[in-house]
Write a protein that holds these residues in place. Structure first.
Motif, short mmCIF file in Angstrom:
data_model
loop_
_atom_site.label_atom_id
_atom_site.label_comp_id
_atom_site.label_asym_id
_atom_site.label_seq_id
_atom_site.Cartn_x
_atom_site.Cartn_y
_atom_site.Cartn_z
N ARG B 71 7.30 133.57 49.35
CA ARG B 71 6.17 134.40 49.77
C ARG B 71 5.00 133.53 50.17
N PRO B 72 4.09 134.07 50.96
CA PRO B 72 2.99 133.24 51.46
C PRO B 72 1.88 133.06 50.43
N VAL B 73 2.20 133.07 49.14
CA VAL B 73 1.14 133.09 48.13
C VAL B 73 1.20 131.89 47.18
N SER B 74 0.03 131.49 46.73
CA SER B 74 -0.07 130.61 45.58
C SER B 74 -0.81 131.40 44.51
N ALA B 139 -5.62 123.30 37.94
CA ALA B 139 -4.82 124.42 38.44
C ALA B 139 -5.28 124.83 39.84
N LEU B 140 -6.59 124.82 40.03
CA LEU B 140 -7.14 125.18 41.34
C LEU B 140 -6.68 124.17 42.40
N MET B 153 -5.61 135.19 42.14
CA MET B 153 -6.25 134.66 40.92
C MET B 153 -6.26 135.74 39.84
N ASP B 154 -5.48 135.51 38.79
CA ASP B 154 -5.35 136.50 37.71
C ASP B 154 -6.33 136.13 36.59
N MET B 183 -8.56 138.42 43.76
CA MET B 183 -8.78 137.99 42.39
C MET B 183 -9.12 139.16 41.47
N ILE B 184 -8.52 139.10 40.29
CA ILE B 184 -8.80 140.11 39.28
C ILE B 184 -10.06 139.72 38.52
N THR B 185 -10.88 140.69 38.23
CA THR B 185 -12.01 140.42 37.34
C THR B 185 -12.32 141.68 36.56
#
Lengths: 498, 230
Positions: B71-74, B139-140, B153-154, B183-185
């Motif tokens: 998938r196109p995701v990191s 990690a980033l 971003m979880d 991103m979750i917040t």
């Protein structure tokens, strides 16, 4: 799917290695030579001794576990650690230790004799039970202690502030949950008892089914009878094993036994007495062994070192093969497959393998490989129980991260999972090595004189009443077993970043 | 454009539905009460939670059935972002090659990226030797080096203090410029700080993205409970 094959093939190998011999036994014993009275006695004795061994172990374990759960004292951690040792202590070494304390020339008789009291005799049914309690009391204590420590300390605080009866409110429900499982596990272990019965039992009133298989095999060379008895043992083991599986709770590793629940009840003195008696019962035989063994070291016969070498090779081979099979099998299905091995006794497997190879090769010439193989099958269930927790944890913690980085197959294992498994792998490799080193089971069926393992050589020394040399050999054996365990376990701990 | 067409993701017996588009190249926040399905949405996009209905389109391609690595995701996880037994260098290099002994060229690229997130000279350490903020930077760095068009971003910075969290959010967004960030917040202020649009999540359903200002001043009807003081 390549990675499915990786776990299916070992599962088939393990299943085949268990089912093949069992099928051979069933086929050969299929005629079912009707069981003689002596055989029926063996069945009755097997169940009877397992029942009492388990009952005594569990009943004694309850007060000891409670004392350990609520008292902090110097050496508490060490004592609990020592309680894990009987698991890797070679059976024959422990037996000899018990003989040194309770035997005819033992410490207790040395005290009783001059007082004009009746002498203790360790050989016979009560000796078998005594040895089983020695092995399983610590296991019961650890299982029940785990139960005690699983009660949140807040509950004790609430109960104490209410002045409520702790036992009925908190402890009885826990005991009801834990004790049946502990009893069942010990019952199953004692059901398959061979080495203890071989050394302390025997005769019409203290012969287990396993021992009867051995005798049919070794003395009568009655393969049909051995196979029939093996079928009986198989049925016994499977039934009891299933029940134990249903009842057993808690893991055998007993992690996190190092804390103490603070409480405000109970007698310190009584707790100290229980702990002291348990420690004495467990440590005295080991102490006696060391005292008797050191002079015996000088009397060791020449062949003992060759036998030690063979045993170490078997132990190392068993470690390698067990690990190679265990890693791909560390799944729920794999663990189920390996449980086949635990419900089948080593002697039954040995008999089956004997039946299979007998037309082609002289069984004595494969005694050592067969011993190795049977030890692998016996260790696998324990090893998988230990590894699976680690594998599941590694997958839960790092599986998604690995997948998001595109790690797959062997790379995923090598980079992400295996380094996480060093501790459980080291521990279970140590366990496998120590158990294989001390095993006195199937080797007794096959081996030629002078070609056996160290435990067998020690048993032969006992048979020739060379007790001093036997004590010496016991020291060598226990030293090697513990060293094997230590080396592997340590290897898993050093530099492991948790 | 990341398009959910009648999509449903199932985790255990919980199902989350989504039917909207996320604009490419922007920062989209995901807000909602705990247990509503924020993580299910993100893990569904990443391919960790199975999609049981509809399509998930990226660049005209339906990726609903693709395995995570295709998938196109990191992704930046909430925790366990780093392998504790690997050094910073090894952890980050995994973005480029599945090896623990990366070649010279890979090492140079890793060092470059570490410098950009402010971690010069720390590549030989293991995660245990870093502070929480430094671990987040590692990690980033790895997520950026993966060079995928979508970065999920979880709540990776939720364990950091407020000032450090703000700093990390700003750094992430500025370095991820041009990518689609989701991103979750649980803090509307985070959304106000960096997000162009907000996806509200109510139990079982993810709502269409709304411009951040609108979302904060006039939240969708379904989200009123979440914002009301009592």
């Amino acid at each position: 799917m390549a990675h499915r094959l990786v776990s299916i093939i070992p599962a088939l190998i393990v299943a085949g290695l268990v089912i093949g011999p069992v099928a051979a036994v069933l086929w050969r014993g299929g005629g079912f030579t009707a069981l003689s009275d002596a055989d029926a006695d063996a069945v009755a004795f097997t169940v009877w001794q397992a029942f009492w061994s388990a009952l005594i172990s569990v009943v004694l374990a309850v007060p000891v576990a409670r004392a350990l759960a609520r008292r902090q004292f110097p050496g508490r951690g060490a004592l609990i650690a020592v309680m894990g040792a009987p698991f890797i202590l070679p059976v024959i070494v422990a037996v000899l230790g018990l003989v040194a304390v309770f035997g005819g020339r033992g410490v207790i008789n040395a005290v009783l004799g001059p007082l004009g009291l009746p002498r203790l005799d360790i050989y016979g049914a009560h000796g078998v039970i005594l040895a089983h309690v020695f092995f399983n009391l610590p296991l019961a204590v650890r299982l029940i202690l785990q139960g005690w420590l699983s009660i949140p300390s807040e509950r004790f605080q609430v109960a104490a502030s209410l002045g409520a009866p702790l036992f009925w409110l908190l402890e009885w429900p826990m005991l009801k949950r834990i004790v049946p499982g502990a009893f069942a596990v010990i019952f199953v272990i004692c059901l398959g008892s061979f080495a203890v019965a071989l050394t302390l039992g025997g005769g019409p009133r203290a012969t287990t089914v396993e021992l009867a298989i051995y005798q049919a095999f070794k003395f009568d060379f009655d393969l049909g009878k051995a196979a029939s008895l093996a079928v009986v043992q198989l049925a016994l083991g499977l039934c009891a094993g299933l029940v134990a599986l249903l009842l057993a709770r808690g893991d055998m590793l007993g992690a996190g036994l190092d804390r103490v629940v603070q409480r405000w009840d109970g007698s310190r003195v009584l707790d100290a007495v229980w702990i002291g008696l348990a420690a004495l019962f467990l440590l005295a035989p080991l102490g006696a062994l060391v005292v008797a063994g050191v002079p015996g070291l000088a009397l060791l016969p020449e062949g003992i070192w060759a036998a030690t070498g063979r045993s170490v090779m078997i132990a190392l081979g068993a470690v390698v093969l067990t690990m190679a099979l265990a890693l791909p099998l560390a799944t729920k299905a794999g663990e189920a497959a390996s449980l086949l091995g635990i419900s089948v006794s080593g002697l039954v497997l040995g008999t089956g393998i004997f039946l299979i190879v007998q037309p082609y090769v002289r069984p004595a010439s494969v005694a050592l490989p067969v011993t190795l193989l049977v030890n692998v099958l016996m260790s696998l269930p324990f090893v998988l129980r230990i590894l699976r927790t680690g594998v599941d944890g590694a997958k839960a913690d790092y599986g998604r991260l690995g997948a998001s980085l595109g790690l797959r197959g062997w790379a995923l294992w090598r980079i992400a999972y295996l380094p996480r498994l060093r501790r459980p792998m080291g521990f279970s490799a140590g366990l496998t090595g120590a158990l294989a080193m001390g095993d006195l089971g199937v080797i007794t069926l096959f081996s030629r004189p002078g070609q056996g393992t160290l435990p067998l050589a020690m048993y032969e020394l006992m048979g020739r009443y060379q007790m001093d040399a036997a004590y010496g050999a016991a020291l060598v054996l226990v030293g090697t077993s513990l060293a094997l365990f230590w080396v592997f376990d340590r290897g898993g701990r050093v530099n492991a970043d948790v | 454009m990341l398009t959910f067409e009648g999509a449903a993701f199932r985790q255990g017996d919980f199902t989350l539905e989504a039917d909207f588009e996320i604009v490419a190249g922007g920062v989209t926040a995901v807000i909602g009460p705990s247990g509503a399905g924020k993580s299910t949405l993100l893990h569904g996009i990443a391919g960790f939670v199975p999609q049981v209905a509809g399509r998930l389109m990226w660049d005209g391609r339906n990726i609903a059935a693709a395995p995570p690595q295709d998938r196109p995701v990191s992704m930046l996880f909430q925790d366990n972002n780093l392998f504790p037994h690997l050094t910073v260098m090894q952890n980050v290099a995994l973005a480029l090659v599945p090896k623990v002994r990366p070649g010279r060229e890979v090492q140079d690229r890793v060092e470059d990226m570490l410098a950009r997130v402010g971690l010069q000279g720390l590549s030989a350490r293991k995660p245990a030797g870093l502070s929480g903020g430094q671990q987040s930077r590692v990690a980033l760095a790895r997520a950026l080096l993966q060079d995928r068009p979508v970065m999920l971003m979880d709540e990776p910075f939720s364990a950091l203090g407020p000032a450090l969290k703000d700093e990390m959010l700003d750094l992430s967004v500025s370095l991820a410029k041009g990518r689609t960030v989701v991103m979750i917040t649980h803090d509307p202020a985070d959304a106000g700080r960096i997000a162009d649009a907000v996806i509200g999540v109510v139990p079982g359903r993810a709502l269409s993205p709304v411009a951040t200002q609108t979302f904060l001043t006039d939240p969708p009807v379904e989200m009123r409970d979440y914002f009301s003081p009592l």
